[in-house]
Design a protein around this motif. Structure first.
Motif, PDB file in Angstrom:
ATOM      1  N   HIS A   1     -15.152  -4.679  15.995  1.00  0.00           N
ATOM      2  CA  HIS A   1     -14.270  -5.666  17.239  1.00  0.00           C
ATOM      3  C   HIS A   1     -16.560  -6.759  16.891  1.00  0.00           C
ATOM      4  O   HIS A   1     -16.092  -7.746  17.513  1.00  0.00           O
ATOM      5  N   VAL A   2     -16.945  -6.161  16.799  1.00  0.00           N
ATOM      6  CA  VAL A   2     -18.462  -6.999  16.886  1.00  0.00           C
ATOM      7  C   VAL A   2     -18.511  -7.974  15.959  1.00  0.00           C
ATOM      8  O   VAL A   2     -19.207  -8.650  15.506  1.00  0.00           O
ATOM      9  N   SER A   3     -18.242  -7.440  14.523  1.00  0.00           N
ATOM     10  CA  SER A   3     -17.880  -8.029  13.005  1.00  0.00           C
ATOM     11  C   SER A   3     -16.993  -9.338  13.605  1.00  0.00           C
ATOM     12  O   SER A   3     -17.184 -10.357  12.769  1.00  0.00           O
TER      13      SER A   3
ATOM     14  N   ILE B   1     -33.062 -16.551  21.438  1.00  0.00           N
ATOM     15  CA  ILE B   1     -33.119 -15.440  22.591  1.00  0.00           C
ATOM     16  C   ILE B   1     -31.479 -15.098  22.298  1.00  0.00           C
ATOM     17  O   ILE B   1     -30.697 -16.331  23.164  1.00  0.00           O
ATOM     18  N   MET B   2     -31.100 -14.136  22.321  1.00  0.00           N
ATOM     19  CA  MET B   2     -29.669 -14.292  22.010  1.00  0.00           C
ATOM     20  C   MET B   2     -28.828 -13.273  23.255  1.00  0.00           C
ATOM     21  O   MET B   2     -30.085 -12.965  23.996  1.00  0.00           O
ATOM     22  N   TYR B   3     -27.911 -13.083  23.742  1.00  0.00           N
ATOM     23  CA  TYR B   3     -27.534 -13.183  25.429  1.00  0.00           C
ATOM     24  C   TYR B   3     -27.393 -11.133  24.940  1.00  0.00           C
ATOM     25  O   TYR B   3     -27.623 -10.788  25.843  1.00  0.00           O
TER      26      TYR B   3
ATOM     27  N   SER C   1     -18.213 -25.063  12.789  1.00  0.00           N
ATOM     28  CA  SER C   1     -16.998 -24.352  12.000  1.00  0.00           C
ATOM     29  C   SER C   1     -17.690 -22.412  11.552  1.00  0.00           C
ATOM     30  O   SER C   1     -17.039 -21.765  11.401  1.00  0.00           O
ATOM     31  N   GLY C   2     -18.436 -22.355  13.251  1.00  0.00           N
ATOM     32  CA  GLY C   2     -19.027 -21.178  13.938  1.00  0.00           C
ATOM     33  C   GLY C   2     -20.207 -20.666  14.435  1.00  0.00           C
ATOM     34  O   GLY C   2     -21.205 -22.104  14.152  1.00  0.00           O
ATOM     35  N   ALA C   3     -20.320 -19.956  14.698  1.00  0.00           N
ATOM     36  CA  ALA C   3     -21.640 -19.529  15.769  1.00  0.00           C
ATOM     37  C   ALA C   3     -23.067 -19.067  14.376  1.00  0.00           C
ATOM     38  O   ALA C   3     -24.393 -20.137  14.324  1.00  0.00           O
TER      39      ALA C   3
ATOM     40  N   GLU D   1     -32.669 -10.810  16.350  1.00  0.00           N
ATOM     41  CA  GLU D   1     -31.684 -11.741  16.128  1.00  0.00           C
ATOM     42  C   GLU D   1     -31.008 -11.335  15.143  1.00  0.00           C
ATOM     43  O   GLU D   1     -31.303 -11.112  14.301  1.00  0.00           O
ATOM     44  N   HIS D   2     -29.976 -12.493  15.488  1.00  0.00           N
ATOM     45  CA  HIS D   2     -28.797 -12.538  14.042  1.00  0.00           C
ATOM     46  C   HIS D   2     -29.842 -12.963  12.960  1.00  0.00           C
ATOM     47  O   HIS D   2     -30.175 -14.130  13.305  1.00  0.00           O
ATOM     48  N   ALA D   3     -29.025 -12.524  11.750  1.00  0.00           N
ATOM     49  CA  ALA D   3     -29.217 -13.067  10.503  1.00  0.00           C
ATOM     50  C   ALA D   3     -29.885 -15.183  10.729  1.00  0.00           C
ATOM     51  O   ALA D   3     -30.312 -15.455  10.130  1.00  0.00           O
TER      52      ALA D   3
ATOM     53  N   CYS E   1     -25.080 -17.049  22.404  1.00  0.00           N
ATOM     54  CA  CYS E   1     -23.438 -15.945  23.728  1.00  0.00           C
ATOM     55  C   CYS E   1     -22.866 -15.533  22.614  1.00  0.00           C
ATOM     56  O   CYS E   1     -21.667 -15.470  22.842  1.00  0.00           O
ATOM     57  N   VAL E   2     -22.403 -15.678  21.388  1.00  0.00           N
ATOM     58  CA  VAL E   2     -21.567 -14.640  20.490  1.00  0.00           C
ATOM     59  C   VAL E   2     -21.287 -13.884  21.060  1.00  0.00           C
ATOM     60  O   VAL E   2     -19.446 -13.818  21.171  1.00  0.00           O
ATOM     61  N   GLN E   3     -21.877 -12.810  21.566  1.00  0.00           N
ATOM     62  CA  GLN E   3     -21.587 -11.042  21.431  1.00  0.00           C
ATOM     63  C   GLN E   3     -21.146 -11.027  23.460  1.00  0.00           C
ATOM     64  O   GLN E   3     -21.051  -9.671  23.354  1.00  0.00           O
TER      65      GLN E   3
ATOM     66  N   PHE F   1     -21.491 -20.643  20.663  1.00  0.00           N
ATOM     67  CA  PHE F   1     -20.521 -19.124  20.570  1.00  0.00           C
ATOM     68  C   PHE F   1     -18.966 -19.393  19.524  1.00  0.00           C
ATOM     69  O   PHE F   1     -19.646 -20.203  18.479  1.00  0.00           O
ATOM     70  N   SER F   2     -18.460 -18.478  18.964  1.00  0.00           N
ATOM     71  CA  SER F   2     -17.544 -17.563  18.103  1.00  0.00           C
ATOM     72  C   SER F   2     -15.833 -17.865  18.883  1.00  0.00           C
ATOM     73  O   SER F   2     -16.179 -16.890  19.303  1.00  0.00           O
ATOM     74  N   ALA F   3     -15.768 -18.502  17.905  1.00  0.00           N
ATOM     75  CA  ALA F   3     -13.911 -17.921  17.971  1.00  0.00           C
ATOM     76  C   ALA F   3     -13.648 -16.469  17.650  1.00  0.00           C
ATOM     77  O   ALA F   3     -12.627 -16.124  18.597  1.00  0.00           O
ATOM     78  N   HIS F   4     -13.639 -16.009  16.428  1.00  0.00           N
ATOM     79  CA  HIS F   4     -12.988 -14.545  16.009  1.00  0.00           C
ATOM     80  C   HIS F   4     -13.701 -13.603  16.646  1.00  0.00           C
ATOM     81  O   HIS F   4     -13.608 -13.444  16.182  1.00  0.00           O
ATOM     82  N   LYS F   5     -14.821 -13.951  17.432  1.00  0.00           N
ATOM     83  CA  LYS F   5     -15.139 -12.506  17.878  1.00  0.00           C
ATOM     84  C   LYS F   5     -14.639 -12.496  19.199  1.00  0.00           C
ATOM     85  O   LYS F   5     -15.027 -11.762  19.825  1.00  0.00           O
ATOM     86  N   ILE F   6     -13.824 -13.647  19.634  1.00  0.00           N
ATOM     87  CA  ILE F   6     -13.198 -13.367  21.110  1.00  0.00           C
ATOM     88  C   ILE F   6     -11.309 -13.318  20.846  1.00  0.00           C
ATOM     89  O   ILE F   6     -10.953 -14.539  21.293  1.00  0.00           O
TER      90      ILE F   6
HETATM   91  C1  LIG Z   1     -24.922 -12.314  17.386  1.00  0.00           C
HETATM   92  C2  LIG Z   1     -24.749 -13.279  16.686  1.00  0.00           C
HETATM   93  N1  LIG Z   1     -24.133 -14.344  16.319  1.00  0.00           N
HETATM   94  C3  LIG Z   1     -24.344 -15.202  15.311  1.00  0.00           C
HETATM   95  C4  LIG Z   1     -23.074 -14.939  14.455  1.00  0.00           C
HETATM   96  C5  LIG Z   1     -22.207 -15.323  13.794  1.00  0.00           C
HETATM   97  O1  LIG Z   1     -20.732 -16.083  13.925  1.00  0.00           O
HETATM   98  P1  LIG Z   1     -19.959 -16.538  13.055  1.00  0.00           P
HETATM   99  O2  LIG Z   1     -19.027 -15.592  12.245  1.00  0.00           O
HETATM  100  O3  LIG Z   1     -19.219 -17.599  14.107  1.00  0.00           O
HETATM  101  O4  LIG Z   1     -20.805 -17.381  12.156  1.00  0.00           O
HETATM  102  C6  LIG Z   1     -22.531 -13.458  14.896  1.00  0.00           C
HETATM  103  C7  LIG Z   1     -21.401 -12.719  14.027  1.00  0.00           C
HETATM  104  O5  LIG Z   1     -21.731 -11.246  12.879  1.00  0.00           O
HETATM  105  C8  LIG Z   1     -23.238 -12.688  16.058  1.00  0.00           C
HETATM  106  O6  LIG Z   1     -23.112 -11.645  15.570  1.00  0.00           O
END
Ligand SMILES: Cc1ncc(COP(=O)(O)O)c(C=O)c1O
Length: 385
Positions: free
Chosen positions: A14-16, A153-155, A75-77, A105-107, A185-187, A204-209
């Protein structure tokens, strides 16, 4: 929430991504056939949709305690992170070219900083983390300089679940520099209370919630100078050109409302599942925990199996229709070890055997027990090789 996956499959990733909430799905089905006009058109078919988008924007803004003009649909985070980091860096480069992020951090954040460093001559400080994968406030304080213009910095870390001390980090930046502070703040959203005091921008990203994919939000305070990444249109207050993906933008408000309304109950349920995992995994000699025991998301448990490589265990679990990850999905096709675990200086065995269990509120105790049984069987089968 109703189960949407085949009954025999156990989804622990579910993190993905997460299953779409049935109410979101229902509204999607209702809106999509009727609202097809361009929301920027000035006829009634367009203005009708535009009003719904603006209502969604206001609901989201109210939830985050900002004004509607500070909410931009993306279109997403990944896009939100790119837009914020590059947009703030370019607009403020005349004040200085030093920018700061972390090594975990995230990629989409890491890649944006590398891009600014390699292509545009920005100087980047990648902050180290402690043994729990956490940025210490004093480490950030020492890295700030008069020419620092941005800190990101990621949350919550998406690989091990560490909750960063965002409140303290943002305060330090405000009190000791003129840099802007961005938090991915995605996760965190829907999983822990999100505190945006002193935060200038957030993603923020919708598909993670339990929302739809291709839907995100960038929050940028009005006073933060910004150059849009996507030029070519008046849409989104000139900050993100292109015909709006109207329906998913409208759905974001509902997705957010459902996530926040259910947050306490979801946390309660998932916390018990995580404890169940920890209790039994603690009895297994070959398992070590990479997620910290304190200050960690209830939704993420990262472990290493010291006697079975991740790839072998993931295949074994996959054969039994159990889905987990070894690291961030955005880096899952590289053979490199997880950069978060590497930044924590874990030894090779731990890097080789890592597994990320991403819990969701639709998971059940029966699924957790089945996962544990299959994992133990996998250790017995492959652990002696
Ligand atoms: C911490 C973090 N930031 C950003 C993203 C990217 O989000 P999106 O899939 O909406 O592009 C993710 C997705 O795995 C994530 O976990």
């Amino acid at each position: 929430m109703r189960r949407v996956q085949p009954a025999e499959e156990i989804y622990l990733d579910h993190v993905s991504s997460t299953p779409v909430h049935p109410e979101v799905l229902k509204t999607l089905g209702e809106l999509l056939p009727i609202h097809y006009a361009n929301s920027d058109a000035i006829h009634s078919a367009g203005t009708r949709i535009n009003q719904l988008i603006q209502r969604s924007r206001s609901v989201i803004a109210a939830a985050f305690g900002v004004s509607a003009e500070e909410i931009v649909f993306t279109s997403g985070a990944t896009e939100a992170n790119n837009a914020i980091i590059k947009g703030i860096a370019f607009a403020n480069a005349h004040k200085g070219k030093h920018i700061i992020t972390s090594s975990v951090e995230h990629a989409s954040v890491y890649g944006s900083f590398e891009f600014l460093e390699n292509e545009f001559g920005f100087e980047v400080t990648y902050l180290p983390v402690d043994q729990d994968g956490r940025i210490l406030p004093e480490v950030l304080k020492n890295a700030l300089r008069p020419d620092t213009i941005l800190v990101s910095i990621m949350y919550v870390n998406n690989e091990i679940g560490t909750i960063m001390p965002i409140h303290d980090l943002a305060k330090i930046v405000k009190e000791n520099s003129r840099a802007y502070f961005h938090a991915d703040c995605v996760q965190a959203l829907g999983k822990i209370p999100v505190d945006l005091e002193n935060v200038d921008a957030a993603s923020f990203s919708a598909h993670k919630i339990n929302g739809v994919k291709g839907s995100g939000v960038m929050l940028k305070r009005a006073n933060v100078p910004f150059l849009p990444l996507i030029s070519g249109g008046q849409q989104e207050m000139g900050m993100r050109g292109g015909t709006p993906n109207a329906i998913v933008n409208i759905l974001f408000a509902k997705t957010l409302r459902l996530a926040l309304e259910g947050e306490a109950e979801h946390i309660h349920h998932v916390r018990a599942l995580k404890q169940r995992l920890i209790d039994r995994l603690s009895t297994l000699e070959s398992i070590v925990f990479n997620s910290p025991s304190e200050g960690c998301s209830d939704f993420i448990l990262n472990i290493s199996c010291l006697c079975v490589p991740s790839e072998v265990m993931m295949n074994w679990l996959n054969q039994h229709s159990i889905f987990v990850s070894a690291q961030s999905t955005c880096s899952s096709k590289t053979k490199q070890p997880s950069h978060t675990l590497s930044a924590m200086h874990l030894n090779q065995k731990r890097l080789d055997g890592s597994l990320r269990i991403g819990l969701g509120y639709t998971n059940t105790t029966a699924e957790i027990d089945r996962f544990l049984d299959v994992l133990e069987e996998g250790i017995t089968t492959y652990g002696k090789l």
